[in-house]
Write an enzyme that holds these catalytic residues in place. Structure first.
Site, PDB file in Angstrom:
ATOM      1  N   ASP A  32       0.944  -1.190   0.255  1.00 44.21           N
ATOM      2  CA  ASP A  32      -0.483   0.508   0.000  1.00 44.21           C
ATOM      3  C   ASP A  32       0.927   1.174   0.085  1.00 44.21           C
ATOM      4  OD1 ASP A  32      -1.873   2.329   0.950  1.00 44.21           O
ATOM      5  OD2 ASP A  32      -2.984   0.565   1.443  1.00 44.21           O
ATOM      6  N   GLY A  37      -4.529   4.805   1.941  1.00 45.11           N
ATOM      7  CA  GLY A  37      -4.932   4.429   3.166  1.00 45.11           C
ATOM      8  C   GLY A  37      -4.275   4.926   3.933  1.00 45.11           C
ATOM      9  N   TYR A 143     -12.349   5.825 -14.670  1.00 51.59           N
ATOM     10  CA  TYR A 143     -12.983   5.073 -13.567  1.00 51.59           C
ATOM     11  C   TYR A 143     -13.447   3.709 -14.201  1.00 51.59           C
ATOM     12  CZ  TYR A 143     -13.133   2.672  -9.456  1.00 51.59           C
ATOM     13  OH  TYR A 143     -13.367   1.279  -8.725  1.00 51.59           O
TER      14      TYR A 143
HETATM   15  C1  UD2 Z   1     -18.641   3.125  -8.178  1.00 51.57           C
HETATM   16  C2  UD2 Z   1     -19.179   2.412  -8.498  1.00 51.57           C
HETATM   17  C3  UD2 Z   1     -18.735   1.347  -7.137  1.00 51.57           C
HETATM   18  C4  UD2 Z   1     -17.163   1.685  -6.763  1.00 51.57           C
HETATM   19  C5  UD2 Z   1     -17.104   2.974  -7.036  1.00 51.57           C
HETATM   20  C6  UD2 Z   1     -15.437   3.315  -6.529  1.00 51.57           C
HETATM   21  C7  UD2 Z   1     -21.318   2.351  -9.994  1.00 51.57           C
HETATM   22  C8  UD2 Z   1     -22.792   2.313  -9.592  1.00 51.57           C
HETATM   23  N1  UD2 Z   1     -20.343   1.934  -8.418  1.00 51.57           N
HETATM   24  O1  UD2 Z   1     -19.048   3.937  -7.090  1.00 51.57           O
HETATM   25  O2  UD2 Z   1     -19.186  -0.246  -7.514  1.00 51.57           O
HETATM   26  O3  UD2 Z   1     -16.482   1.036  -7.764  1.00 51.57           O
HETATM   27  O4  UD2 Z   1     -17.339   4.029  -7.964  1.00 51.57           O
HETATM   28  O5  UD2 Z   1     -15.772   4.594  -6.303  1.00 51.57           O
HETATM   29  O6  UD2 Z   1     -20.716   2.539 -11.210  1.00 51.57           O
HETATM   30  N2  UD2 Z   1     -23.280  11.029  -4.021  1.00 51.57           N
HETATM   31  C9  UD2 Z   1     -23.774  12.438  -3.851  1.00 51.57           C
HETATM   32  N3  UD2 Z   1     -23.688  12.947  -2.590  1.00 51.57           N
HETATM   33  C10 UD2 Z   1     -21.774  13.205  -2.001  1.00 51.57           C
HETATM   34  C11 UD2 Z   1     -21.844  11.863  -3.082  1.00 51.57           C
HETATM   35  C12 UD2 Z   1     -22.348  11.365  -4.096  1.00 51.57           C
HETATM   36  O7  UD2 Z   1     -25.197  12.775  -3.876  1.00 51.57           O
HETATM   37  O8  UD2 Z   1     -21.655  13.609  -1.160  1.00 51.57           O
HETATM   38  C13 UD2 Z   1     -24.126  10.493  -5.000  1.00 51.57           C
HETATM   39  C14 UD2 Z   1     -23.313  10.400  -6.104  1.00 51.57           C
HETATM   40  O9  UD2 Z   1     -23.411  11.500  -7.127  1.00 51.57           O
HETATM   41  C15 UD2 Z   1     -23.641   8.478  -7.043  1.00 51.57           C
HETATM   42  C16 UD2 Z   1     -23.845   7.638  -5.233  1.00 51.57           C
HETATM   43  O10 UD2 Z   1     -23.867   9.037  -4.513  1.00 51.57           O
HETATM   44  O11 UD2 Z   1     -24.643   9.487  -7.510  1.00 51.57           O
HETATM   45  C17 UD2 Z   1     -23.077   7.235  -5.293  1.00 51.57           C
HETATM   46  O12 UD2 Z   1     -21.639   8.353  -4.721  1.00 51.57           O
HETATM   47  P1  UD2 Z   1     -19.914   7.598  -4.662  1.00 51.57           P
HETATM   48  O13 UD2 Z   1     -19.310   8.048  -5.262  1.00 51.57           O
HETATM   49  O14 UD2 Z   1     -20.492   6.661  -3.059  1.00 51.57           O
HETATM   50  O15 UD2 Z   1     -20.062   5.671  -5.179  1.00 51.57           O
HETATM   51  P2  UD2 Z   1     -20.245   5.267  -6.615  1.00 51.57           P
HETATM   52  O16 UD2 Z   1     -22.088   4.573  -7.069  1.00 51.57           O
HETATM   53  O17 UD2 Z   1     -19.417   6.661  -7.977  1.00 51.57           O
END
Ligand code: UD2
Length: 326
Positions: A32, A37, A143
């Site tokens: 790491d 981390g 990503y």
């Molecule tokens: C993606 C992948 C997940 C993992 C992750 C690693 C999908 C469906 N999932 O997660 O498997 O690989 O990437 O980073 O692609 N949001 C808000 N407010 C905030 C932060 C986030 O509304 O303050 C929303 C964001 O716009 C999204 C959802 O919450 O619609 C989830 O976001 P995230 O960053 O937790 O994870 P996501 O889905 O990009």
């Protein structure tokens, strides 16, 4: 030949896996670079773990650690869809070059098997839910592309270099130790921090996007099962819970658990965001023995408890299990 290596082992999911392996009495080598981390995450198992503070881009350093290992779990990555859009070079290098180096070192070093942490983001927006492994990938963000390339390398190394590999597509993993302090943090860690501090979270978009939130302990068990299952080399499996909740439902549920009313704020939708995500877990159940144990609400309660205890530890000046809620 009984060595276990976890890349990204000081991270949120990696350290949970290291604790799981340590509980079985395994000695674990962690690679790491501590970019996301934190060694505090390994405090409880420090005497069973050797940490190699190396960067996955540095083949010459990581290869000797990986060579001859019985199992390698490749979880080291620069996560986050928005981060890969804001600043694509570091995530490309970590997630594609770093991943290639891990497979190359594993093949050269005759490793028993590599389990690779892939991502549900590979699916992109699909017309059908739940998402099943046979669907054509439609990655929407750098990503998602990077994580998908890792899967392709996993399969190609299995075919061309006789290296056993298994890819697990993680679906929005959450739980204790997920760092909520960055704008790129997972949404549930941010929601938890807001809830405890009695602040409104900002939801990007209308909040009707949905996710298959998966509790970290279920992922740890599945990782270990994937490292031991027979007849699965070269394959890709969904590592989700099988359910899906919108962000609006999730924030509502958290308020109910906490007994508070804190309306969320809403901001513009995030570029590269997938709309809906839900895993079909049939293949993982049948071939890996996947058996999620935690409902979403159980996972939320356990995680919230952990963040609260961590905050209390911090306030009383004792050493915390992880550096969160600063
Ligand atoms: C993606 C992948 C997940 C993992 C992750 C690693 C999908 C469906 N999932 O997660 O498997 O690989 O990437 O980073 O692609 N949001 C808000 N407010 C905030 C932060 C986030 O509304 O303050 C929303 C964001 O716009 C999204 C959802 O919450 O619609 C989830 O976001 P995230 O960053 O937790 O994870 P996501 O889905 O990009």
């Amino acid at each position: 030949m009984n060595r276990y290596v976890v890349t990204g082992g000081a991270g949120f999911i990696g350290s949970a896996l290291v604790r799981g392996l340590s509980a079985e009495g395994r000695r674990v080598h962690v690679i790491d670079n501590l970019s996301t981390g934190n060694l505090d995450n390994l405090e409880e198992v420090a005497d069973q773990v050797t940490v190699h503070e190396y960067d996955l881009r540095d083949y010459n350093r990581i290869a000797p650690v990986i060579a001859g290992a019985y199992r390698v779990f490749h979880l080291g990555a620069l996560p986050s869809v928005p981060k890969s859009i804001q600043d694509p070079v570091p995530s490309h290098e970590a997630n594609i070059d770093g991943t290639f180096n891990v497979f190359r070192a594993a093949a050269d070093g005759k490793v028993g098997r590599v389990v690779y942490a892939a991502s549900s983001s590979a699916y992109g927006d699909t017309e059908v839910l739940p998402k099943v492994e046979t669907m054509a990938p439609r990655p929407k963000s750098p990503y998602a592309v990077q994580k998908l390339v890792g899967e392709y390398y996993a399969s190609a190394f299995a075919t061309c270099f006789d290296l056993e590999t298994v890819s697990l597509r993680f679906f929005n993993v959450f739980g204790p130790r997920q760092d909520p302090t960055s704008v790129y943090s997972g949404v549930l860690s941010i929601f938890m921090k807001c809830l405890i501090e009695r602040r409104s979270p900002t939801i990007f978009g209308d909040g009707e996007q949905s996710r298959d939130f998966t509790y970290v302990e279920d992922v740890v068990v599945l990782l270990i099962k994937a490292s031991r299952a027979n007849g699965v080399s070269g394959k890709v499996f969904n590592a989700g819970n099988g359910n899906r909740y919108t962000l609006n439902q999730t924030w509502k549920l958290l308020q109910k658990i906490e007994g508070v009313e804190i309306p969320a704020l809403y901001g513009p939708p995030r570029p590269g965001d997938v709309r809906d995500s839900q895993a079909d877990v049939t293949a993982a159940v049948a071939e890996l023995g996947h058996q999620p144990r935690f409902t979403f609400e159980q996972g939320l309660r356990l995680t919230l408890e952990w963040y609260r205890a961590d905050l209390a530890r911090k306030q009383s000046g004792r050493k915390a299990g992880a550096s969160v809620l600063v």
